[in-house]
Write a protein that holds these residues in place. Structure first.
Motif, mmCIF file in Angstrom:
data_model
loop_
_atom_site.group_PDB
_atom_site.id
_atom_site.type_symbol
_atom_site.label_atom_id
_atom_site.label_comp_id
_atom_site.label_asym_id
_atom_site.label_seq_id
_atom_site.Cartn_x
_atom_site.Cartn_y
_atom_site.Cartn_z
ATOM 1 N N MET A 1 -31.951 -7.709 -101.732
ATOM 2 C CA MET A 1 -32.410 -8.570 -100.657
ATOM 3 C C MET A 1 -33.873 -8.277 -100.364
ATOM 4 N N SER A 2 -34.589 -9.304 -99.992
ATOM 5 C CA SER A 2 -36.009 -9.132 -99.713
ATOM 6 C C SER A 2 -36.222 -8.518 -98.334
ATOM 7 N N ASN A 3 -37.417 -7.994 -98.132
ATOM 8 C CA ASN A 3 -37.741 -7.348 -96.858
ATOM 9 C C ASN A 3 -37.518 -8.236 -95.637
ATOM 10 N N PRO A 4 -37.955 -9.512 -95.643
ATOM 11 C CA PRO A 4 -37.743 -10.335 -94.439
ATOM 12 C C PRO A 4 -36.262 -10.521 -94.099
ATOM 13 N N ILE A 5 -35.421 -10.626 -95.100
ATOM 14 C CA ILE A 5 -33.993 -10.800 -94.859
ATOM 15 C C ILE A 5 -33.403 -9.518 -94.274
ATOM 16 N N VAL A 6 -33.760 -8.384 -94.847
ATOM 17 C CA VAL A 6 -33.257 -7.099 -94.355
ATOM 18 C C VAL A 6 -33.777 -6.847 -92.941
ATOM 19 N N LYS A 7 -35.042 -7.137 -92.707
ATOM 20 C CA LYS A 7 -35.613 -6.939 -91.374
ATOM 21 C C LYS A 7 -34.906 -7.822 -90.347
ATOM 22 N N SER A 8 -34.629 -9.061 -90.719
ATOM 23 C CA SER A 8 -33.913 -9.969 -89.839
ATOM 24 C C SER A 8 -32.519 -9.427 -89.526
ATOM 25 N N GLN A 9 -31.870 -8.855 -90.528
ATOM 26 C CA GLN A 9 -30.541 -8.277 -90.331
ATOM 27 C C GLN A 9 -30.598 -7.097 -89.365
ATOM 28 N N VAL A 10 -31.608 -6.260 -89.505
ATOM 29 C CA VAL A 10 -31.771 -5.121 -88.593
ATOM 30 C C VAL A 10 -32.012 -5.634 -87.165
ATOM 31 N N GLU A 11 -32.800 -6.688 -87.023
ATOM 32 C CA GLU A 11 -33.048 -7.262 -85.696
ATOM 33 C C GLU A 11 -31.759 -7.794 -85.070
ATOM 34 N N GLU A 12 -30.932 -8.459 -85.869
ATOM 35 C CA GLU A 12 -29.658 -8.978 -85.365
ATOM 36 C C GLU A 12 -28.726 -7.836 -84.952
ATOM 37 N N VAL A 13 -28.664 -6.798 -85.762
ATOM 38 C CA VAL A 13 -27.817 -5.651 -85.446
ATOM 39 C C VAL A 13 -28.348 -4.933 -84.204
ATOM 40 N N HIS A 14 -29.656 -4.856 -84.067
ATOM 41 C CA HIS A 14 -30.277 -4.254 -82.894
ATOM 42 C C HIS A 14 -29.820 -4.997 -81.633
ATOM 43 N N THR A 15 -29.853 -6.316 -81.670
ATOM 44 C CA THR A 15 -29.428 -7.138 -80.541
ATOM 45 C C THR A 15 -27.943 -6.919 -80.242
ATOM 46 N N PHE A 16 -27.136 -6.899 -81.282
ATOM 47 C CA PHE A 16 -25.696 -6.636 -81.130
ATOM 48 C C PHE A 16 -25.459 -5.277 -80.474
ATOM 49 N N LEU A 17 -26.163 -4.256 -80.937
ATOM 50 C CA LEU A 17 -25.976 -2.914 -80.392
ATOM 51 C C LEU A 17 -26.483 -2.801 -78.956
ATOM 52 N N GLU A 18 -27.573 -3.488 -78.636
ATOM 53 C CA GLU A 18 -28.054 -3.495 -77.241
ATOM 54 C C GLU A 18 -26.966 -4.024 -76.309
ATOM 55 N N LYS A 19 -26.370 -5.137 -76.685
ATOM 56 C CA LYS A 19 -25.314 -5.750 -75.877
ATOM 57 C C LYS A 19 -24.097 -4.826 -75.793
ATOM 58 N N THR A 20 -23.709 -4.264 -76.915
ATOM 59 C CA THR A 20 -22.537 -3.393 -76.965
ATOM 60 C C THR A 20 -22.741 -2.146 -76.111
ATOM 61 N N VAL A 21 -23.900 -1.510 -76.260
ATOM 62 C CA VAL A 21 -24.205 -0.305 -75.478
ATOM 63 C C VAL A 21 -24.196 -0.636 -73.985
ATOM 64 N N ALA A 22 -24.814 -1.738 -73.613
ATOM 65 C CA ALA A 22 -24.862 -2.119 -72.194
ATOM 66 C C ALA A 22 -23.454 -2.327 -71.633
ATOM 67 N N ASN A 23 -22.598 -3.013 -72.379
ATOM 68 C CA ASN A 23 -21.243 -3.292 -71.903
ATOM 69 C C ASN A 23 -20.401 -2.017 -71.820
ATOM 70 N N LEU A 24 -20.478 -1.179 -72.853
ATOM 71 C CA LEU A 24 -19.705 0.068 -72.834
ATOM 72 C C LEU A 24 -20.201 1.005 -71.738
ATOM 73 N N GLU A 25 -21.515 1.142 -71.622
ATOM 74 C CA GLU A 25 -22.076 2.008 -70.577
ATOM 75 C C GLU A 25 -21.658 1.544 -69.191
ATOM 76 N N ASP A 26 -21.768 0.254 -68.967
ATOM 77 C CA ASP A 26 -21.412 -0.292 -67.660
ATOM 78 C C ASP A 26 -19.951 0.020 -67.337
ATOM 79 N N TYR A 27 -19.080 -0.197 -68.295
ATOM 80 C CA TYR A 27 -17.662 0.059 -68.055
ATOM 81 C C TYR A 27 -17.403 1.550 -67.840
ATOM 82 N N LEU A 28 -17.875 2.371 -68.759
ATOM 83 C CA LEU A 28 -17.591 3.804 -68.694
ATOM 84 C C LEU A 28 -18.236 4.488 -67.489
ATOM 85 N N ASN A 29 -19.355 3.979 -67.034
ATOM 86 C CA ASN A 29 -20.013 4.560 -65.858
ATOM 87 C C ASN A 29 -19.333 4.168 -64.547
#
Length: 163
Positions: A1-29
């Motif tokens: 895969m080319s760099n732009p595709i991989v970078k885009s994938q990392v950006e999407e996963v970053h967004t997914f993890l931001e949402k996941t961390v926020a939801n889990l933290e909110d619940y667990l806290n």
């Protein structure tokens, strides 16, 4: 895969993890064992195990989020580091969600045919936990499908480098 595709994938996963961390933290806290027992009388040790697995998942997701952030800040973008990060996230976050330590919940492989959620709990749980996991499941499933390529590709590269 080319760099732009991989970078885009990392950006999407970053967004997914931001949402996941926020939801889990909110619940667990904001939840306690006593609150869960009031919500639904059940096995205290099981509830404690569920929360422990959720904290473990949260830590893995926070580490993955940090890794994505570092990879995205690198100039120039380092494709190999990004692919390795996505591979680790697949194993530490996605697999942990679907197959957690101690098997307190599991993935029902028939769910794709039944149209129901795939996460099944070994015991009945308070609705707040079930709702949190149900809400997260779709994003985890989508991310798993997107990252399966890196799992296979990374293993192939490791095998080839050893040979």
């Amino acid at each position: 895969m080319s760099n732009p595709i991989v970078k885009s994938q990392v950006e999407e996963v970053h967004t997914f993890l931001e949402k996941t961390v926020a939801n889990l933290e909110d619940y667990l806290n904001n939840v306690t064992i006593e609150m869960l027992l009031k919500e639904k009388h059940g096995d205290r040790a099981y509830y404690e195990g569920i929360l422990s697995n959720m904290r473990r998942l949260l830590v893995h997701c926070e580490e993955g989020l940090d890794s994505c952030h570092i990879v995205l800040q690198n100039e120039p973008f380092i494709k190999r580091a990004a692919e390795k990060t996505l591979y680790r996230i697949y194993h530490q976050c996605i697999e942990e969600f679907f197959s957690p330590r101690y098997d307190l919940w599991y993935e029902d492989s028939r769910s794709a045919y039944t149209g129901r959620n795939s996460i099944m709990f070994r015991q009945e749980l308070p609705e707040s936990i079930v709702n949190l996991m149900t809400a997260a499941e779709g994003d985890f499933q989508q991310t798993r499908e997107e990252l399966e390529y890196y799992e296979t590709d990374f293993r192939t590269k490791i095998t080839q480098s050893r040979g």
